[in-house]
Design an enzyme around this catalytic site. Structure first.
Site, PDB file in Angstrom:
ATOM      1  N   ASP A 133       6.968  -7.094  -3.077  1.00 51.58           N
ATOM      2  CA  ASP A 133       6.174  -6.954  -4.315  1.00 51.58           C
ATOM      3  C   ASP A 133       6.798  -6.120  -5.434  1.00 51.58           C
ATOM      4  O   ASP A 133       7.374  -5.063  -5.181  1.00 51.58           O
ATOM      5  CB  ASP A 133       4.832  -6.253  -4.024  1.00 51.58           C
ATOM      6  CG  ASP A 133       4.110  -6.780  -2.820  1.00 51.58           C
ATOM      7  OD1 ASP A 133       4.597  -7.719  -2.189  1.00 51.58           O
ATOM      8  OD2 ASP A 133       3.039  -6.229  -2.507  1.00 51.58           O
ATOM      9  N   TRP A 179       3.450   1.612   0.470  1.00 49.89           N
ATOM     10  CA  TRP A 179       3.172   0.231   0.084  1.00 49.89           C
ATOM     11  C   TRP A 179       2.825   0.131  -1.410  1.00 49.89           C
ATOM     12  O   TRP A 179       2.946   1.095  -2.157  1.00 49.89           O
ATOM     13  CB  TRP A 179       2.057  -0.344   0.972  1.00 49.89           C
ATOM     14  CG  TRP A 179       2.511  -0.588   2.385  1.00 49.89           C
ATOM     15  CD1 TRP A 179       3.666  -0.137   2.985  1.00 49.89           C
ATOM     16  CD2 TRP A 179       1.807  -1.330   3.386  1.00 49.89           C
ATOM     17  NE1 TRP A 179       3.715  -0.574   4.296  1.00 49.89           N
ATOM     18  CE2 TRP A 179       2.585  -1.302   4.569  1.00 49.89           C
ATOM     19  CE3 TRP A 179       0.588  -2.018   3.421  1.00 49.89           C
ATOM     20  CZ2 TRP A 179       2.189  -1.945   5.748  1.00 49.89           C
ATOM     21  CZ3 TRP A 179       0.184  -2.655   4.583  1.00 49.89           C
ATOM     22  CH2 TRP A 179       0.985  -2.625   5.742  1.00 49.89           C
ATOM     23  N   SER A 180       2.332  -1.035  -1.814  1.00 49.55           N
ATOM     24  CA  SER A 180       2.246  -1.348  -3.243  1.00 49.55           C
ATOM     25  C   SER A 180       1.279  -0.480  -4.039  1.00 49.55           C
ATOM     26  O   SER A 180       0.302   0.046  -3.512  1.00 49.55           O
ATOM     27  CB  SER A 180       1.894  -2.814  -3.443  1.00 49.55           C
ATOM     28  OG  SER A 180       3.080  -3.563  -3.300  1.00 49.55           O
TER      29      SER A 180
HETATM   30  C1  FRU Z   1       1.772  -7.983  -0.412  1.00 47.70           C
HETATM   31  C2  FRU Z   1       1.704  -6.773   0.511  1.00 47.70           C
HETATM   32  C3  FRU Z   1       0.762  -5.732  -0.016  1.00 47.70           C
HETATM   33  C4  FRU Z   1       1.274  -4.474   0.610  1.00 47.70           C
HETATM   34  C5  FRU Z   1       2.768  -4.702   0.599  1.00 47.70           C
HETATM   35  C6  FRU Z   1       3.499  -4.105   1.770  1.00 47.70           C
HETATM   36  O1  FRU Z   1       2.942  -8.729  -0.248  1.00 47.70           O
HETATM   37  O2  FRU Z   1       1.340  -7.177   1.819  1.00 47.70           O
HETATM   38  O3  FRU Z   1      -0.603  -5.993   0.280  1.00 47.70           O
HETATM   39  O4  FRU Z   1       0.939  -3.316  -0.105  1.00 47.70           O
HETATM   40  O5  FRU Z   1       2.957  -6.099   0.586  1.00 47.70           O
HETATM   41  O6  FRU Z   1       4.870  -4.233   1.623  1.00 47.70           O
END
Ligand code: FRU
Length: 494
Positions: A22, A81-82
């Site tokens: 992402d 994560w994101s």
């Molecule tokens: C989307 C996701 C998000 C998460 C991230 C982890 O592709 O699954 O929901 O924060 O990637 O890398």
């Protein structure tokens, strides 16, 4: 190195090696564009997730910076994560992101720049109050489905709002939190929006768009002359869907317009590969810009062999169509800086069953604009009313299935004998644009009303051996009203 790495892109963003997913926290700060992304510093598959970071003055050429966010405290020890950036009224960028704690719960954290006078934002400090939002026994949040905070916005009551993607059973949720100081957050009883049967909502994006204007709007602006867009990345299908609707500020709820449908049967940003996308408001050029992750279509084995996985789409400007019913996207103007050696064609008849080579372009790394003129509309095939799924229809009636008015279009990344080729085509239409970059083809049809992105891995049509053709596999002739093709220079990326 292009000899050994024919699929590495020339002007699509990608790190030097390893796994990327992402886009995170895109923003402009002190005249510098920042791009962060989900990154595995150790391998070519997903895992060990930290943030990568690059900066640019033009969104085309990038300079990599050191890892800005990596696991270092209990609230993110199992992964960073994101998340998204919010530029506060005092000008400072705050980033909210999802951390994975020692119990593998998903929680929300804050980082702020260590030195706000550094336009490159090289150092970040985590809030000692992290996590700021977490699943508890009381709040009934599903601890494995609580992630990806959006850019926050400020209500008339002076409180911040942010949404987090979630689900309860099969119902997708945009959980809403409010805060007076960006540090202490309270969960609202009611989500901003929810929809049954849609599954987990990843990477929500919620932003205003002007009615009747291509100018972008800051998420902070609560203007009357806007519509709102809620984009959701559906974990079940791995596609990005959006609705257009209204945001009631007193009730803090978002309602899609009539005819704007949630979930799988709704509108997509892109009908090919494009996921976990995120927009930001570019205050330097008053536009809203969309970033989206393009995963590979190859096997894990092949990814390990080539040492990398994942690219980003060309940043796209995005605005509300005049109809008010859909968005329109177009690659940022700056990408045209890479165009060299233009080839132009106009008023060229393309007879039924014919192929025309477009010569003198680096066909493996090119930008093409083409418009067709079709006159014999009476000869067009009759559309069966049962064909309601355009994707299915296109796969059944591919470019090699002859019709009357079309299929006509382009054969890109084609080998000399055309054993290998990727067809981008119509069976009736108006205006079109295409970006080819070695292992990716991005197309923008109807002036940006429908976009299709694909990953392609030719074995013959690589490097200098790629060709570009216009074709007409219908029985009727069509006219190429105008064709412009450019070879694309390499951007500086990693
Ligand atoms: C989307 C996701 C998000 C998460 C991230 C982890 O592709 O699954 O929901 O924060 O990637 O890398």
């Amino acid at each position: 190195t292009t000899r050994q790495q024919p699929y590495r892109t020339g002007y699509h963003f990608q790190p030097a090696k390893n796994w990327m997913n992402d886009p995170d926290a895109p923003m402009i700060y002190k005249g510098i564009y920042h791009f962060f992304y989900q990154y595995n510093p150790k391998r070519t598959v997903w895992g060990n997730i930290v943030w990568g970071h690059s900066a640019s003055t033009d969104l085309v050429n990038w300079i990599p910076h050191k890892i800005p966010i990596y696991p270092s405290q209990p609230s993110d020890i199992n992964g960073a994560w994101s998340g998204s950036a919010t530029i506060l009224p005092n000008g400072k960028p705050y980033i909210l992101y999802t951390g994975i704690n020692p119990r593998d719960d998903q929680v929300q954290n804050l980082v702020v720049p260590k030195n706000a006078s550094d336009p490159y934002l090289r150092d970040w400090v985590k809030s000692p109050k992290n996590p700021l939002m977490a699943p508890t026994a009381q709040n009934q949040i599903n601890s494995s489905s609580f992630r990806d905070p959006t850019t926050a916005w400020l209500g008339h009551d002076g409180r911040w709002r942010v949404i987090i993607g979630s689900k309860i059973h099969r119902e997708g949720l945009a959980i809403l939190y409010r805060s007076k100081d960006f540090v202490h957050w309270t969960k609202s009883q009611r989500p901003l929006h929810s929809a049954k049967g849609t599954g987990m909502w990843e990477c929500p994006d919620f932003f205003p768009v002007y009615i009747n204007s291509q100018i972008g709007v800051d998420t902070l602006v609560l203007d009357k002359n806007v519509k709102y867009v809620l984009k959701l990345s559906l974990d079940d299908t791995k596609h990005d869907y959006y609705t257009i609707g209204t945001y009631n500020q007193t009730k803090d709820v978002y309602t899609p317009d009539k005819g704007s449908v949630d979930g799988d049967s709704g509108l997509r940003y892109d009908y090919g590969k494009f996921y976990a996308s995120k927009t930001f408001f570019d205050s330097a050029k008053n536009r809203r810009i969309l970033w989206g992750w393009i995963n590979e279509s190859s096997s894990v084995e092949d990814d390990v062999k080539k040492g990398w996985s994942g690219v980003q789409a060309i940043p796209r400007s995005l605005w509300l169509d005049k109809s008010g019913k859909q968005l329109v996207q177009w690659p940022i103007k700056e990408i045209e800086k890479l165009r060299v050696n233009p080839i132009n064609l106009s008023n060229k008849e393309l007879k039924g069953g014919s192929v025309l080579e477009v010569p003198h372009v680096t066909a493996e790394q090119a930008d093409i604009e083409i418009s067709f003129e079709v006159s014999k509309f009476g000869k067009a095939e009759v559309l069966d009313p049962r064909w309601t799924n355009p994707q299915l229809l296109c796969s059944q009636k591919g470019a090699s299935v002859r019709g009357s008015l079309g299929p006509f279009g382009l054969l890109v990344l084609a080998s000399k004998g055309m054993q290998e080729r990727t067809a981008v085509f119509f069976r009736i239409f108006k205006g079109h644009n295409k970006y080819i970059d070695r292992s990716i083809v991005e197309s923008f049809g109807g002036g940006g009303k429908s976009c299709i992105t694909a990953r392609v891995y030719p074995t013959l049509a690589i490097n200098g051996a790629a060709h570009l053709y216009a074709f007409n596999n219908g029985t009727e002739s069509v006219k190429i009203a105008r064709l412009s093709a450019w070879s694309m220079k390499k951007a500086q990326i990693s």
